[in-house]
Enzyme design. Sequence first.
Site, short mmCIF file in Angstrom:
data_model
loop_
_atom_site.label_atom_id
_atom_site.label_comp_id
_atom_site.label_asym_id
_atom_site.label_seq_id
_atom_site.Cartn_x
_atom_site.Cartn_y
_atom_site.Cartn_z
N ARG A 1 -27.63 -6.37 -37.37
CA ARG A 1 -26.85 -7.50 -37.91
C ARG A 1 -26.84 -8.68 -36.94
O ARG A 1 -27.15 -9.81 -37.32
CB ARG A 1 -25.43 -7.05 -38.21
CG ARG A 1 -25.40 -5.91 -39.21
CD ARG A 1 -24.03 -5.64 -39.77
NE ARG A 1 -23.96 -4.27 -40.28
CZ ARG A 1 -23.15 -3.88 -41.24
NH1 ARG A 1 -22.34 -4.72 -41.81
NH2 ARG A 1 -23.13 -2.61 -41.64
N THR B 1 -34.02 -4.59 -41.58
CA THR B 1 -33.32 -3.74 -42.54
C THR B 1 -32.00 -4.34 -43.02
O THR B 1 -31.37 -3.81 -43.93
CB THR B 1 -33.13 -2.31 -41.97
OG1 THR B 1 -32.79 -1.43 -43.03
CG2 THR B 1 -32.06 -2.28 -40.88
N GLU C 1 -29.83 -1.79 -51.68
CA GLU C 1 -31.16 -1.16 -51.68
C GLU C 1 -31.90 -1.21 -53.02
O GLU C 1 -33.13 -1.39 -53.06
CB GLU C 1 -31.07 0.30 -51.20
CG GLU C 1 -30.72 0.45 -49.72
CD GLU C 1 -29.25 0.21 -49.38
OE1 GLU C 1 -28.42 0.19 -50.33
OE2 GLU C 1 -28.91 0.04 -48.20
N GLU D 1 -26.11 -0.97 -35.43
CA GLU D 1 -25.48 -2.01 -36.25
C GLU D 1 -25.51 -3.37 -35.55
O GLU D 1 -25.74 -4.39 -36.19
CB GLU D 1 -24.02 -1.64 -36.59
CG GLU D 1 -23.87 -0.39 -37.45
CD GLU D 1 -24.32 -0.58 -38.90
OE1 GLU D 1 -24.72 -1.68 -39.29
OE2 GLU D 1 -24.27 0.43 -39.64
N ASP E 1 -33.70 6.84 -43.23
CA ASP E 1 -34.26 5.69 -43.98
C ASP E 1 -35.03 4.62 -43.22
O ASP E 1 -36.27 4.53 -43.31
CB ASP E 1 -33.16 5.04 -44.85
CG ASP E 1 -31.85 4.75 -44.11
OD1 ASP E 1 -31.82 4.89 -42.89
OD2 ASP E 1 -30.88 4.37 -44.78
C1 DMJ Z 1 -27.25 -2.23 -44.26
O1 DMJ Z 1 -26.53 -2.39 -43.11
C2 DMJ Z 1 -28.71 -1.99 -43.97
O2 DMJ Z 1 -29.46 -2.15 -45.13
C3 DMJ Z 1 -28.95 -0.62 -43.46
O3 DMJ Z 1 -30.33 -0.35 -43.26
C4 DMJ Z 1 -28.42 0.38 -44.46
N1 DMJ Z 1 -27.04 0.17 -44.74
C5 DMJ Z 1 -26.59 -1.15 -45.07
C6 DMJ Z 1 -26.62 -1.47 -46.53
O4 DMJ Z 1 -26.42 -0.47 -47.39
#
Ligand code: DMJ
Length: 640
Positions: free
Chosen positions: A266, A615, A529, A262, A395
């Site tokens: 982020r 992501t 998503e 995370e 994912d």
């Molecule tokens: C986000 O933090 C990112 O997209 C991560 O890859 C998946 N979860 C959340 C959003 O759903």
Amino acid sequence: MVFRKLPGVSASGMGLRLSQKFVFLLFLSGLVTLCFGALFFLPDSVRLKRIFLSKTETQPVTVGSGSENDAREHLKRLKNQGGMTPAKGETSTKLKSLSRKPPVSYEATEERLAGGKAQEDLTLPRSKTESASAKATSSDHGASSDTLSYNKFKGCLLKPPLGRDNGKPSDPKTNERREKVKEMMKFAWDNYKRYAWGKNELRPLTRNGHIGNMFGGLRGASIIDSLDTLYIMGLMEEYNDAKDWVQTSLDLNSNGEASLFEVNIRYVGGLLSAYYLTGEELYKSKVMELGEKLLPAFNTPTGIPRGVINLGSGTSWSWGWASAGSSILAEFGTLHLEFVHLSELSRNPIYTEKVMNIRKLLNKIEKPHGLYPNFLSPVSGNWVQHHVSIGGLGDSFYEYLIKSYLMSDKTDGDAKTMYYGALEAIEANLVQKSPGGLTYMAEWRGGILDHKMGHLACFSGGMIGIGADDGAPEKRQHYLDLAAEITHTCHESYTRSATKLGPEAFRFDGGGEATATRLSDRYYILRPEVIESYMYMWRLTHDPKYREWGWEAVEALEQHCRVESGFSGIRDVYTMTASHDNMQQSFFLSETLKYLYLLFSDDDLLPLEDWVFNTEAHPLPIIRKSCLQDDATQDKTVSE
Ligand code: DMJ
């Protein structure tokens, strides 16, 4: 002077008797043991530990070492505190350098920004910007004020990042929709600023901030996640407030346990993209300082990082809920893009080496049916369980394979081979067609299929779409069709609910199709998503239905998630009586609203020829090595 021997007192050592000396020594050694105990075994002694131990000494590297006891202690503490918030995995959880110089330079784009409609927004904040960056240079953490290297980077882009007219669409209806999304961002931001400034997320119902324990004591997740969104939307006053906060209040000297994944997606992602979009040295120095703090997580026997790291001591742990101390595929497999850029910026290969080592191990290890299970031991380097999922836990590992290839200017052949290999295995083992004709990705549990698809797995429409061009040429159309079918299924999961928002997970058994059958799967937490796939599919096909679907989502968000003081997730997408979860997730600002804005913008806003999105939707530029190296020669010439 004559010393007389007093009765009962020894002549030696401060005049104590032997038995007294013994008692005194016993007391002393007890005291020393107590002090060391406090330093090394008490859970809250991490600060002191740092004084006495070097970072590497605090790393748990072998099973059964003292550090494993630390880990147990840590887990006990988490249990007592009610556990850490699991990472995404759980809750949920181009062009070869043909022409090196962009047709229009980035500088020209900036001039346009200043001269265009956005000027009003820019004039006042610009001066703020200057003062903040001046301050930034003085507090530089080893990053030189390397404007030359920033110019170098800009010179290697094919197009201006913000497009001709900041991506403004010529069609008035689309522009109106885009403006609506901008208004939503401003509303979400203003409320965060008003009620939760500096905290990680806004709690819009109770009008306060949420800190949580995912970021190891780091604060301002919503600010870092919003920097690039505010910037591309031209919300410059808000952007400047965010930048000032980074300058004055982003404290990286935190000492808590963070999710490596995370923090990377982020904070590292957010700071990197803010740097690449704006050229502010402040972001570069911050991200390099943070990057260094993440390195100890890789000190395991295999180099596969554990999921949790103490940002102060560098000690790392596996998640308590991950079987047998394993690391999670979607976590250690979602570092590559950011770490390669950390090496680019710092000119220190260590970050790339760390992620390349992960890549090598994954490439070498035997894979059941060619699939990548979600749990791997960082000690033995073997799979721990055979659960495979394109949704939570797996994912973004797949996403980062194809994006690593694209971000390398299509030179990272291993990433390409691994991506298409994985996709083939996914198609052979997981892709299913429902009786009603919907294509979906099931989950795999040691050969048995679970006919469920998570909201998280809906990113895969976009991923398969952006990879369509680079597989076997005869499969291009097949991949585009598969991408469209998956995106269609995910849209169905939205349209089949009362609120027109999709559930956390939907099933294809028990009589239902694309609907949640369990109460616990019915929630929607402002996830991006599905909209992310609409955005990519729009860019790839220009089929107007994707913009229509995006607009449906805007209307649903407005109707069900907008509350008086921000946006909130909802507990049940199948009921019109809203029950809000009181959380405005930072990824709503970073991803959901950014993807919507891009969906209603022209393709030249952050063109895919130059940018890949991490992501968390933070744009990172494609690295054109040959161009950068040529320019490095130019740099040298300039400095000589
Ligand atoms: C986000 O933090 C990112 O997209 C991560 O890859 C998946 N979860 C959340 C959003 O759903």
